[in-house]
Design a protein around this motif. Structure first.
Motif, PDB file in Angstrom:
ATOM      1  N   ALA A  58      -4.040 -34.553  -2.874  1.00  0.00           N
ATOM      2  CA  ALA A  58      -4.337 -35.829  -2.222  1.00  0.00           C
ATOM      3  C   ALA A  58      -5.037 -36.785  -3.176  1.00  0.00           C
ATOM      4  O   ALA A  58      -4.750 -37.989  -3.201  1.00  0.00           O
ATOM      5  N   PHE A 110       1.088 -37.327   0.930  1.00  0.00           N
ATOM      6  CA  PHE A 110      -0.344 -37.612   0.969  1.00  0.00           C
ATOM      7  C   PHE A 110      -0.938 -37.242   2.333  1.00  0.00           C
ATOM      8  O   PHE A 110      -2.006 -36.634   2.412  1.00  0.00           O
ATOM      9  N   CYS A 170      -0.256 -44.146  -3.768  1.00  0.00           N
ATOM     10  CA  CYS A 170      -0.043 -44.538  -2.376  1.00  0.00           C
ATOM     11  C   CYS A 170      -0.658 -45.905  -2.064  1.00  0.00           C
ATOM     12  O   CYS A 170      -0.324 -46.505  -1.028  1.00  0.00           O
ATOM     13  N   SER A 200       2.678 -27.012  -3.651  1.00  0.00           N
ATOM     14  CA  SER A 200       3.298 -28.087  -2.880  1.00  0.00           C
ATOM     15  C   SER A 200       4.816 -28.037  -2.860  1.00  0.00           C
ATOM     16  O   SER A 200       5.435 -28.802  -2.124  1.00  0.00           O
ATOM     17  N   LEU A 244       5.619 -41.257  -1.381  1.00  0.00           N
ATOM     18  CA  LEU A 244       4.582 -40.226  -1.428  1.00  0.00           C
ATOM     19  C   LEU A 244       3.644 -40.245  -0.221  1.00  0.00           C
ATOM     20  O   LEU A 244       2.756 -39.400  -0.132  1.00  0.00           O
ATOM     21  N   LEU A 245       3.826 -41.191   0.699  1.00  0.00           N
ATOM     22  CA  LEU A 245       2.920 -41.283   1.839  1.00  0.00           C
ATOM     23  C   LEU A 245       2.943 -40.014   2.694  1.00  0.00           C
ATOM     24  O   LEU A 245       1.899 -39.541   3.161  1.00  0.00           O
ATOM     25  N   ASN A 268      -4.742 -28.648  -1.658  1.00  0.00           N
ATOM     26  CA  ASN A 268      -4.304 -29.856  -0.963  1.00  0.00           C
ATOM     27  C   ASN A 268      -5.195 -31.049  -1.299  1.00  0.00           C
ATOM     28  O   ASN A 268      -4.705 -32.185  -1.431  1.00  0.00           O
ATOM     29  N   LEU A 279      -2.480 -38.241  -5.485  1.00  0.00           N
ATOM     30  CA  LEU A 279      -1.535 -39.161  -4.858  1.00  0.00           C
ATOM     31  C   LEU A 279      -2.168 -40.485  -4.443  1.00  0.00           C
ATOM     32  O   LEU A 279      -1.450 -41.478  -4.248  1.00  0.00           O
ATOM     33  N   LEU A 280      -3.479 -40.532  -4.275  1.00  0.00           N
ATOM     34  CA  LEU A 280      -4.132 -41.704  -3.696  1.00  0.00           C
ATOM     35  C   LEU A 280      -3.773 -42.990  -4.426  1.00  0.00           C
ATOM     36  O   LEU A 280      -3.404 -43.996  -3.800  1.00  0.00           O
ATOM     37  N   PRO A 316       5.217 -33.896  -6.674  1.00  0.00           N
ATOM     38  CA  PRO A 316       3.759 -33.918  -6.821  1.00  0.00           C
ATOM     39  C   PRO A 316       3.320 -33.799  -8.277  1.00  0.00           C
ATOM     40  O   PRO A 316       2.315 -34.392  -8.677  1.00  0.00           O
ATOM     41  N   ALA A 350      -9.626 -37.999  -7.498  1.00  0.00           N
ATOM     42  CA  ALA A 350      -9.233 -39.397  -7.327  1.00  0.00           C
ATOM     43  C   ALA A 350     -10.013 -40.334  -8.242  1.00  0.00           C
ATOM     44  O   ALA A 350      -9.550 -41.440  -8.546  1.00  0.00           O
ATOM     45  N   ILE A 394      -3.842 -34.444   2.916  1.00  0.00           N
ATOM     46  CA  ILE A 394      -5.128 -34.745   3.562  1.00  0.00           C
ATOM     47  C   ILE A 394      -5.352 -33.824   4.754  1.00  0.00           C
ATOM     48  O   ILE A 394      -6.442 -33.268   4.954  1.00  0.00           O
TER      49      ILE A 394
END
Length: 387
Positions: A127, A329, A134, A222, A325-326, A123, A130-131, A72, A354, A333
């Protein structure tokens, strides 16, 4: 004695841990301004640091304590703008994060304060980080439809059979496609050896706040905390503080060579800590030792890995990183919206992070956390009422 199940679990853990996320690490280092030599040095430093740290902790505690790089954290770097001053400033931020990891392990009040950060906000920040990565598999379908589809289908089909092998299988397909379509530079195998490159760190307040602090938070929230949960779930209950401090020390040692952070493993830790690795819990630590040796071996090949990635189409490497990373993610979420009372603040944290917003050189991850925290305070009961 090392048993065959422990050997197999350690080999699988080391292979999966490296192959499933090293593309993310390289993306993060490049985004921070690392050149090919510096990226190779960082990958080598991280691999050897997590190998030695995992072996040392496992031998010390006689428990299967697996150590990994902060995936992460690497995703955070990949989603952040290169700091003014380039990679030396990023390395200074890595050192700040390492110091915070050591403090969290040794100074209990600070550790408790970090643990008090609302989980939905942490979190949501992750997220948001990571968006962008992903979305890379979707971009690969648009830019390289045949290769992108082959990578995604491999990931989906293998994942239906064995989730842990899905990303390594997708990586192998990506490597095959790349080898079939591009001309590799001569002497790539000669670059396989160790490539240490010392980076003199530079410290700026903006990078410390915008990179160092968020890197520390996502690494703790994480990786370190879930890593302890995996150990506890399998009957191992070491004191958390010393483990966090030791991983922080190894992070500090690897930072001047370009490594961003190492921490307790979460996903691959289950491979070494579960009964499948070794029926006898007292001998299960062997699996983590084997995994550490595998990481060291991969670290010695870091130069070739970076040279290959530099010659490959970026979109295909990013697609593999995005697939890796899905899962993280999805979990982020889910954790972000799990508490209804904090959901709105978490959504704000996610959106600001994001967005890629940067103010005064400080990245969006920090401002997202601040915006979400402000929203929580605004809705705190009794804030605008008299006692």
């Amino acid at each position: 004695m090392l048993s065959l199940p422990a050997l197999a679990a350690g080999l699988l853990s080391g292979f999966v841990g490296f192959a499933s996320s090293f593309a993310v690490v390289l993306q993060g280092l490049r985004a921070m301004g690392a050149g090919p030599d510096e990226a190779a040095s960082g990958l080598m430093a991280l691999s050897i640091a997590m190998g030695l740290c995992g072996i040392g902790l496992s031998l010390w505690r006689r428990m299967p304590i697996s150590v990994a790089w902060s995936t992460p954290g690497a995703a955070l770097l990949a989603a952040s703008a290169m700091p003014e001053g380039g990679f030396p400033v990023a390395v200074g931020a890595f050192l700040v994060s390492g110091v915070l990891l050591v403090l969290a392990g040794l100074w209990r009040p600070f550790g408790r304060a970090v643990a008090a950060i609302p989980s939905p906000l942490a979190n949501a920040m992750l997220a948001g980080v990571l968006l962008g990565l992903c979305l890379a598999p979707v971009r690969a379908l648009a830019e390289a439809p045949v290769a992108g589809l082959a990578i995604i289908l491999t990931w989906a089909i293998v994942g239906r059979i064995n989730r842990l092998l899905a990303v390594p299988a997708a990586l192998l397909v990506a490597v095959g496609v790349i080898l079939a379509t591009i001309q590799l530079p001569p002497g790539i195998l000669a670059a396989a050896g160790p490539v240490p490159a010392w980076v003199m760190p530079r410290f700026t307040l903006a990078a410390a706040i915008g990179i160092g602090v968020p890197l520390f938070i996502v690494t703790m929230a994480s990786q370190n905390i879930p890593g302890m949960a995996v150990l506890n779930a399998n009957g191992f209950r070491p004191e958390a503080g010393p483990l966090f401090a030791v991983t922080g020390l190894f992070s500090l040692a690897g930072a001047p060579l370009g490594g961003h952070a190492v921490n307790l493993a979460a996903i691959t830790a289950a491979l070494c800590a579960s009964p499948e690795a070794e029926p006898d819990a007292a001998r299960r630590w062997w699996a983590a030792v084997v995994a550490g040796a595998v990481y060291i071996g991969f670290g010695l090949l870091a130069g070739a890995a970076v040279a290959f990635m530099a010659a490959a189409p970026p979109v295909l490497i990013q697609a593999v990183a995005g697939l890796a990373l899905l899962g993280a993610f999805g979990h982020a979420i889910q954790g972000a919206v799990a508490v209804p009372a904090q959901r709105e603040a978490a959504v704000i944290t996610f959106l600001v992070t994001a967005s890629g917003l940067a103010i005064l050189g400080v990245s969006g991850a920090f401002w997202g956390l601040m915006a979400g925290g402000a929203m929580l305070l605004l809705h705190r009961p009794g804030l605008f009422t008299r006692a």
